[in-house]
Design an enzyme around this catalytic site. Structure first.
Site, PDB file in Angstrom:
ATOM      1  N   ASN A 123       1.222  -1.580   0.009  1.00  0.00           N
ATOM      2  CA  ASN A 123      -0.397  -0.479   0.049  1.00  0.00           C
ATOM      3  C   ASN A 123       0.687   1.348   0.492  1.00  0.00           C
ATOM      4  OD1 ASN A 123      -2.087  -2.015   1.644  1.00  0.00           O
ATOM      5  ND2 ASN A 123      -3.472  -0.886   0.425  1.00  0.00           N
ATOM      6  N   GLU A 159     -10.929  -8.404  -1.861  1.00  0.00           N
ATOM      7  CA  GLU A 159     -10.554  -9.356  -0.284  1.00  0.00           C
ATOM      8  C   GLU A 159     -11.378  -8.655   0.599  1.00  0.00           C
ATOM      9  OE1 GLU A 159      -6.941  -5.793   0.524  1.00  0.00           O
ATOM     10  OE2 GLU A 159      -8.553  -4.260   0.106  1.00  0.00           O
ATOM     11  N   ASP A 183      -7.169   0.365  -4.814  1.00  0.00           N
ATOM     12  CA  ASP A 183      -7.499  -0.338  -3.931  1.00  0.00           C
ATOM     13  C   ASP A 183      -8.984  -0.215  -3.010  1.00  0.00           C
ATOM     14  OD1 ASP A 183      -7.508  -2.035  -1.926  1.00  0.00           O
ATOM     15  OD2 ASP A 183      -5.608  -1.184  -0.378  1.00  0.00           O
TER      16      ASP A 183
END
Length: 354
Positions: free
Chosen positions: A81, A200, A143
């Protein structure tokens, strides 16, 4: 109290039969007394420079893990990230190149994950740096897609290779199984944009079963593996803890069977609207949900089978092009009823297992 950053790694599993294909480096803070803190406990208090340093450290530790696994004959990708402070740093491209070149790892194996909600994605300077990182060989993932709206309007314009669905959309599937429709729609969108979708937060076997049934590209979550330190991850990989999943198998949970039903219904709806292959509908009426329910010993008068039969009846009417507007309304109502019944059945399953 002194502390130092440490990467925990969570596997990313390809559901198209390739098994574990990558790991995500997740930042942790190791305290002198051995306690390990997650980002929720320390990230907000960090300065912009400290966050940039943390991103670089995750890359360093991730590259070291890849080199270690390469020596064992295991080739994986790495993601980590980054936030606006990293991407908007003019030196980020040089930093990336220096670290990756020194490691000997192919930069195409590295993915930078950028939060979808970052407003900096609307700035030209951010887009230029993202393009420069891609030119340096990196891959870019967006993301937590779905947590904001602005970037969806510009998704086609962003220089990205992957999108990661915000886990909020799958966290409560047992209570809202119709959220699977959104997952399926995003998978279709990803295919149209020629990018990979990673879901996720896949935390249970039933959720994994549903993702396989929907044909999702890749997943990560507790159903497969929890984040773990590098030494543990290396041992876990060498032991071959994950075997490839077959995406053509029959679902073995109610949630998976319902997901397969949704995917098949979308196919049938597309066939009817297109009108070209309507003759194949009799073949694909053999619904995975019906097969699952029948295998559980449910009789034809069970409410789930009755509402499914209602859906099939509506489809026959649409097939004959009878009042499509009314049939669309009836079909939506029937599907909503089915979703509620599935949610009730999942709740009952959970109560029995407790």
């Amino acid at each position: 109290m002194s502390a130092h950053p440490i990467a925990y790694f969570q596997p990313v599993v390809d559901l198209r039969g390739r098994g574990v294909v990558a790991v995500e480096a997740l930042a942790r803070l190791m305290l002198a007394d051995g306690r390990v803190l997650t980002p929720a406990a320390f990230l907000d208090g960090m300065s912009a420079q400290s966050r940039r340093d943390l991103s670089r450290e995750m890359l360093r530790q991730g590259l070291a893990l890849l080199a270690r696994l390469d020596a064992q004959g295991i080739s994986l990708g790495l993601s980590f990230n980054v936030d606006a402070d990293f991407i908007l740093d003019a030196d980020c491209v040089h930093c990336f190149r220096d670290l990756v070149d020194a490691s000997g790892i192919d930069p195409g194996r590295i993915t930078l994950e950028i939060l979808e909600s970052g407003e900096f994605l609307t700035t030209e300077s951010a887009l230029e740096l993202m393009r420069a990182l891609r030119e340096a060989g990196a891959r870019i993932a967006l993301d937590d897609v779905g947590s904001a709206y602005s970037s969806l309007l510009r998704l086609k314009e962003l220089p990205i290779d992957r999108i990661k669905l915000d886990q909020a959309f799958v966290r409560d599937l047992a209570q809202g199984p119709d959220n699977l429709v959104f997952v399926m729609a995003l998978q279709s969108l990803a295919q149209g944009l020629d990018v990979e979708l990673i879901v996720e937060g896949v935390e249970t076997p039933a959720m994994l079963d549903a993702m396989i049934a929907l044909g999702v590209d890749s997943v990560q979550g507790y159903a497969l593996a929890r984040p773990m330190p590098a030494d543990q991850l290396a041992a876990w990989m060498i032991d071959g803890a994950i075997t490839p999943h077959r995406n053509d198998r029959q679902p073995d949970t109610l949630l998976g069977a319902y997901a397969a039903h949704l995917r098949q219904r979308a196919l049938m709806d597309s066939i009817i609207r297109e009108g070209t292959f309507v003759h194949v509908l009799d073949v694909i009426h053999d619904c995975p949900l019906v097969r699952y329910l029948s295998a559980q010993g449910m009789r034809n008068d069970h409410p789930l089978l009755q509402i499914h039969q209602r859906i099939v009846h509506i489809f026959h009417g649409r097939r004959r092009l009878i009042d499509l507007e009314t049939s669309d309304t009836n079909l939506m109502a029937a599907e909503q009823h089915l979703a509620r019944l599935v949610a009730d059945a999942l709740s009952a399953e959970a109560a029995v297992s407790c």
